[in-house]
Design a protein around this motif. Structure first.
Motif, PDB file in Angstrom:
ATOM      1  N   LEU A 135     -26.965  -3.580  -0.340  1.00 32.27           N
ATOM      2  CA  LEU A 135     -26.931  -4.380   0.877  1.00 32.27           C
ATOM      3  C   LEU A 135     -27.440  -3.582   2.076  1.00 32.27           C
ATOM      4  O   LEU A 135     -28.170  -4.114   2.920  1.00 32.27           O
ATOM      5  CB  LEU A 135     -25.505  -4.867   1.132  1.00 32.27           C
ATOM      6  N   ALA A 136     -27.074  -2.314   2.146  1.00 27.79           N
ATOM      7  CA  ALA A 136     -27.537  -1.477   3.250  1.00 27.79           C
ATOM      8  C   ALA A 136     -29.047  -1.278   3.198  1.00 27.79           C
ATOM      9  O   ALA A 136     -29.726  -1.287   4.231  1.00 27.79           O
ATOM     10  CB  ALA A 136     -26.819  -0.129   3.220  1.00 27.79           C
ATOM     11  N   GLN A 137     -29.602  -1.117   2.012  1.00 32.68           N
ATOM     12  CA  GLN A 137     -31.049  -0.935   1.883  1.00 32.68           C
ATOM     13  C   GLN A 137     -31.797  -2.212   2.239  1.00 32.68           C
ATOM     14  O   GLN A 137     -32.847  -2.164   2.887  1.00 32.68           O
ATOM     15  CB  GLN A 137     -31.389  -0.496   0.458  1.00 32.68           C
ATOM     16  N   VAL A 138     -31.287  -3.352   1.815  1.00 28.95           N
ATOM     17  CA  VAL A 138     -31.963  -4.621   2.101  1.00 28.95           C
ATOM     18  C   VAL A 138     -31.945  -4.922   3.598  1.00 28.95           C
ATOM     19  O   VAL A 138     -32.955  -5.341   4.178  1.00 28.95           O
ATOM     20  CB  VAL A 138     -31.304  -5.756   1.301  1.00 28.95           C
ATOM     21  N   LEU A 139     -30.822  -4.698   4.227  1.00 29.52           N
ATOM     22  CA  LEU A 139     -30.683  -4.989   5.652  1.00 29.52           C
ATOM     23  C   LEU A 139     -31.165  -3.852   6.546  1.00 29.52           C
ATOM     24  O   LEU A 139     -31.216  -4.026   7.773  1.00 29.52           O
ATOM     25  CB  LEU A 139     -29.216  -5.307   5.971  1.00 29.52           C
ATOM     26  N   GLU A 140     -31.495  -2.676   5.939  1.00 26.68           N
ATOM     27  CA  GLU A 140     -31.960  -1.513   6.689  1.00 26.68           C
ATOM     28  C   GLU A 140     -30.942  -1.116   7.760  1.00 26.68           C
ATOM     29  O   GLU A 140     -31.286  -0.879   8.920  1.00 26.68           O
ATOM     30  CB  GLU A 140     -33.327  -1.784   7.328  1.00 26.68           C
ATOM     31  N   GLN A 141     -29.704  -1.057   7.329  1.00 28.21           N
ATOM     32  CA  GLN A 141     -28.618  -0.679   8.215  1.00 28.21           C
ATOM     33  C   GLN A 141     -27.862   0.490   7.597  1.00 28.21           C
ATOM     34  O   GLN A 141     -27.939   0.728   6.391  1.00 28.21           O
ATOM     35  CB  GLN A 141     -27.662  -1.867   8.428  1.00 28.21           C
TER      36      GLN A 141
END
Length: 291
Positions: A135-141
């Motif tokens: 999820l962090a990689q997809v949202l770049e957060q």
């Protein structure tokens, strides 16, 4: 002048003619010397200077002069690219032209409301638990923002009394219906058709879950019956999978799958309940009797 006089004059000239290779050469004047005895260079156009910093050779590219340094633009630190007399490439000039691509700008950090909405949208379409790192990689957060936000979303669903909940399962996060509404969901999904595991399949699945990785021979020895057909059924249902071979015998090893954890609502096999409370008191006597 009469013709006879002209012939005499031409004859005299022919007799006095000396070939060029027999003519005496003029002496070269010695260079003037100064007070220190050093020679003074003759006057004339100043020769092209070669810089002391030049470490390469002149480029063969077209140009008027094609020399070294500032005039010829040859290779070297002093040559420095294209000169007036020719064209060349220096070490620093070539390095400057091969500039690295600019680093990508970091993605702007989402505020809490936008991050919450993005996570909810993704969780609605996933068909299996998704990890916080994905999820962090997809949202770049930053990954450290994802976990607390998911906990906050899950607590909000519970406080609002929704018919679904967000919980951890199989190492990730997914939306599930609440257990108190399972009867209605089962009635809608199954529509009167129920697919259940047999008692033999449940026993075999329990052995695999607590003894994994385990071979079929070991499972059969624990249950006391052949379990080849049951293992094939569990593999076809996606609850059990092969995970290599045993080093000594070469037999296939089996373990539970992610679907097994998801169906039971577990995050890992470590969350399985202990077996000690369900064992009989005379388990050691029973084990000795079977030997």
């Amino acid at each position: 002048m009469s013709s006879e006089e002209r012939r005499d004059s031409l004859a005299d000239q022919a007799a006095a003619w000396v070939p060029p290779w027999q003519r005496p050469t003029a002496p070269v004047p010695a260079p003037e010397t100064g007070d220190l005895g050093t020679s003074t260079p003759p006057e004339g156009p100043e020769p092209t200077k070669i810089s002391g910093d030049v470490e390469g050779v002149a480029a063969d590219a077209p140009g008027e002069g094609g020399g070294f340094g500032e005039t010829g633009g040859g290779f070297g630190e002093t040559g420095g690219g294209e000169g007036k007399g020719g064209r060349g490439v220096s070490a620093k000039g070539a390095a400057g032209r091969r500039r690295a691509a600019p680093a990508p700008e970091p993605a702007p950090e989402l505020d809490d409301a936008e991050l919450r909405g993005a996570l909810e949208a993704i969780l609605l379409v996933v068909d299996e638990p998704v990890s916080e790192l994905v999820l962090a990689q997809v949202l770049e957060q930053p990954a450290e923002r994802i976990g607390p936000m998911l906990d906050e979303i899950a607590a909000g669903y519970t406080a609002a009394g929704h018919g679904f909940e967000l919980r951890r399962a199989a190492g990730g996060w997914r939306l599930y219906t609440r257990p108190e509404y399972a009867t209605y969901v089962e009635r809608f999904v199954l529509d009167g058709q129920s697919v259940r595991l047999t008692q033999a399949a449940l026993e075999t699945l329990a052995v695999v879950a607590y003894k994994q990785p385990v071979t079929r021979g070991r499972i059969s020895a624990i249950r006391g019956v052949n379990c080849d057909g049951v293992i094939r059924t569990l593999v076809s249902r996606g609850l059990v999978e092969e995970c290599g071979t045993e080093p000594d015998s070469g037999a296939f090893l089996y373990r539970t799958t992610t679907m097994f954890l998801e169906k039971l609502g577990l995050n890992s096999v470590d969350d399985l309940p202990p077996l000690a409370p369900f064992l009989p008191d005379d388990v050691e006597e029973l084990a000795d009797a079977t030997r």
